[in-house]
Design a protein around this motif. Sequence first.
Motif, PDB file in Angstrom:
ATOM      1  N   ARG A   1       0.826  -1.198   0.000  1.00  8.34           N
ATOM      2  CA  ARG A   1       0.000   0.000   0.000  1.00  8.34           C
ATOM      3  C   ARG A   1       0.866   1.255   0.000  1.00  8.34           C
ATOM      4  O   ARG A   1       1.892   1.322   0.656  1.00  8.34           O
TER       5      ARG A   1
ATOM      6  N   HIS B   1      -3.917   5.498   3.169  1.00  3.51           N
ATOM      7  CA  HIS B   1      -3.960   4.833   1.870  1.00  3.51           C
ATOM      8  C   HIS B   1      -5.372   4.941   1.318  1.00  3.51           C
ATOM      9  O   HIS B   1      -6.348   4.598   1.992  1.00  3.51           O
ATOM     10  N   ARG B   2      -5.481   5.424   0.082  1.00  3.02           N
ATOM     11  CA  ARG B   2      -6.782   5.614  -0.533  1.00  3.02           C
ATOM     12  C   ARG B   2      -6.997   4.582  -1.631  1.00  3.02           C
ATOM     13  O   ARG B   2      -6.328   4.613  -2.659  1.00  3.02           O
ATOM     14  N   PRO B   3      -7.923   3.631  -1.432  1.00  2.00           N
ATOM     15  CA  PRO B   3      -8.215   2.673  -2.509  1.00  2.00           C
ATOM     16  C   PRO B   3      -8.807   3.376  -3.718  1.00  2.00           C
ATOM     17  O   PRO B   3      -9.242   4.526  -3.646  1.00  2.00           O
TER      18      PRO B   3
ATOM     19  N   ARG C   1     -11.284   4.734  -6.287  1.00  2.31           N
ATOM     20  CA  ARG C   1     -12.672   5.173  -6.089  1.00  2.31           C
ATOM     21  C   ARG C   1     -13.455   5.072  -7.396  1.00  2.31           C
ATOM     22  O   ARG C   1     -12.910   5.154  -8.493  1.00  2.31           O
TER      23      ARG C   1
ATOM     24  N   ASP D   1     -10.778   3.722   3.603  1.00  5.79           N
ATOM     25  CA  ASP D   1      -9.398   4.188   3.694  1.00  5.79           C
ATOM     26  C   ASP D   1      -8.628   3.345   4.717  1.00  5.79           C
ATOM     27  O   ASP D   1      -9.199   2.854   5.694  1.00  5.79           O
TER      28      ASP D   1
END
Length: 610
Positions: free
Chosen positions: A227, A348-350, A352, A371
């Motif tokens: 990540r 950590h931003r998956p 979208r 998140d």
Amino acid sequence: MIEAPSFHAIAAMALTVVVFYMFVRGRISVEIISLLAIAIIAVGLYFFPMPHTQPTDGLQLAFSGFGHYALITICALMVMGRGLVVTGALEPAARLLERVFKVNLQLGLLLSLVLAFVLSMGVNNTPVLVLLIPIFVTLAVRGAMPASRTLMPLNASSLLGGMATTIGTSTNILVVSIAVDLGMREMGVFEFTPIVLAASVIALPYIWLVMPRMLRDNSPEKGQGQRWFSTHLRVPQTSMLIDKHFDEVVGMLPEEFRFDERPSGPFEAGQRFRVSGTHDALEEAVRLLKGQIAPGWVVNDVQRSATANSEDINVVEMVVTGDSRLVGRTLSTSGIANRYGVAVLGIHRPARLLGSEPDDIHGEIRISEGDVMLVMGLTPALAEFAQNDALLQLEGGREVPRRSKAVLAAAIMGVAVALASVGIPFYGSQGFYMLNVPIAIASLAGAIVMFLTGCVKFDRVGRALSGQVIVLVAASITIGRLILDSGAAGWLGEALSLGLQHLEPAGVIAAIMLFVTLLTNFASNATAATVGTPIAFAIANQLDLPPEPLVLAVLFGCNLCYATPIAYQTNMLIMAEGNYTFGDYVKTGVPLVLIMVTALSFLLARSYGM
């Protein structure tokens, strides 16, 4: 003609073959096979005791491995290795080797193999491996070659180095001592070093280039992308960034770290920039740049609490659920640090879906469902944070190294290695001399001091030990004793001597070496030395051959312990760290044994004019 083996000898040999087959096949876990072997020996010897023994003697033999000094030694060495890791004592050495590996992976591995070889010539190879294992595990985490592809070659190289001198391993000393008692002249420390060096030159290409390719990447992260966490890099007054331009520092940054914002001019104290990277890359960048990825006061509070409560600082990953009060807030408006005393190092931003809410507000990251936050703090504070704010803590958290004890841990390890390798100065009737300290005593004393000084904590010792290794060591010790006490080893030696009279001298040497290698890999090198040396001496007298090359064949065979994890204690030490299977040892070790037996037999025959 020799007499047929006894019932107990036949049973011991049959059990050894069956256990080996089950280990290699890998259908049943190593722990289960080991415990079954111990149970079969215990029950069998209770109902069918060996001659001149009582049923309870069989029970004592079956369970003797759990109290054996070899097992205690291995556990103590694991604890000391854990102390070096959790204190970060080996990070400077790891960073130095990392630079070499960055230039070229193969060159880095070659230099490491040569280093292990040279050190093991003068220092017992067990402490050498204890020092190198944590370094290469750290290197693997930093992106160098996987530990599973470096530890096995390192172990093989150190065993080769230990073979080169009479003081390289305790087994070498044992073989030479037994030979002297039998009437052979005493050998010098470097008497057979040229022979081993020549054979090692032949074996090194296999260890360096072939063996790593035969091993799988057993890293836990294999096949999973790490990540990337977004955060802000703060420039404090002590940062090395101050007055430097971006182009001056970009070349020294880790590969998995980047500036999402960059200054138009030189860096200044108090500035803050959006950055992103993996957990390891963020840690490395902060160390190199002397920056901060969380407010300094929060980090200082966490460190003060850890010192006051004698607790470890942990860094964990937490997923934001839909029920969390944090959804829609930013870090500055969430009050996390004030409420719980923890520091959020990054988010950590998956990926979208289109049309989702904006990612940030005025440069601050807005927290959304799904998140993953990278959070640092003490265990109770982290648990309270997760429970109260509806977060899911993921597995794989790590402890922050206790760097304040790094020098102490390194000193403890250094003293233990020195005691095991050189000894302790002692004054007696003959003046000053070096008193030899067994590796078991030195490692156990080092582990105790690690506990007393807080380098390793009692409630964390389970993380240092491997249950699989402990049970396997106990089973191997028990099987080795059974082979020796039942007469199986002696019968095999007698059978060997009958078939050697028609062989060429090089063939006699190879046969003795293979026999001792077989004993070493299935019983123990001490057993192989004790049984093999008198047999070699007797064969030399029967065939009118010089005893030195045959005794050296025994010495070399005792060190060719590559084919099973139970053959030598360093094989056990790397098993857990490299996540190896029994089959990995067989697959990579058997070719190396054949290479060394062929080369050493030829070189011994030539060196002694046979």
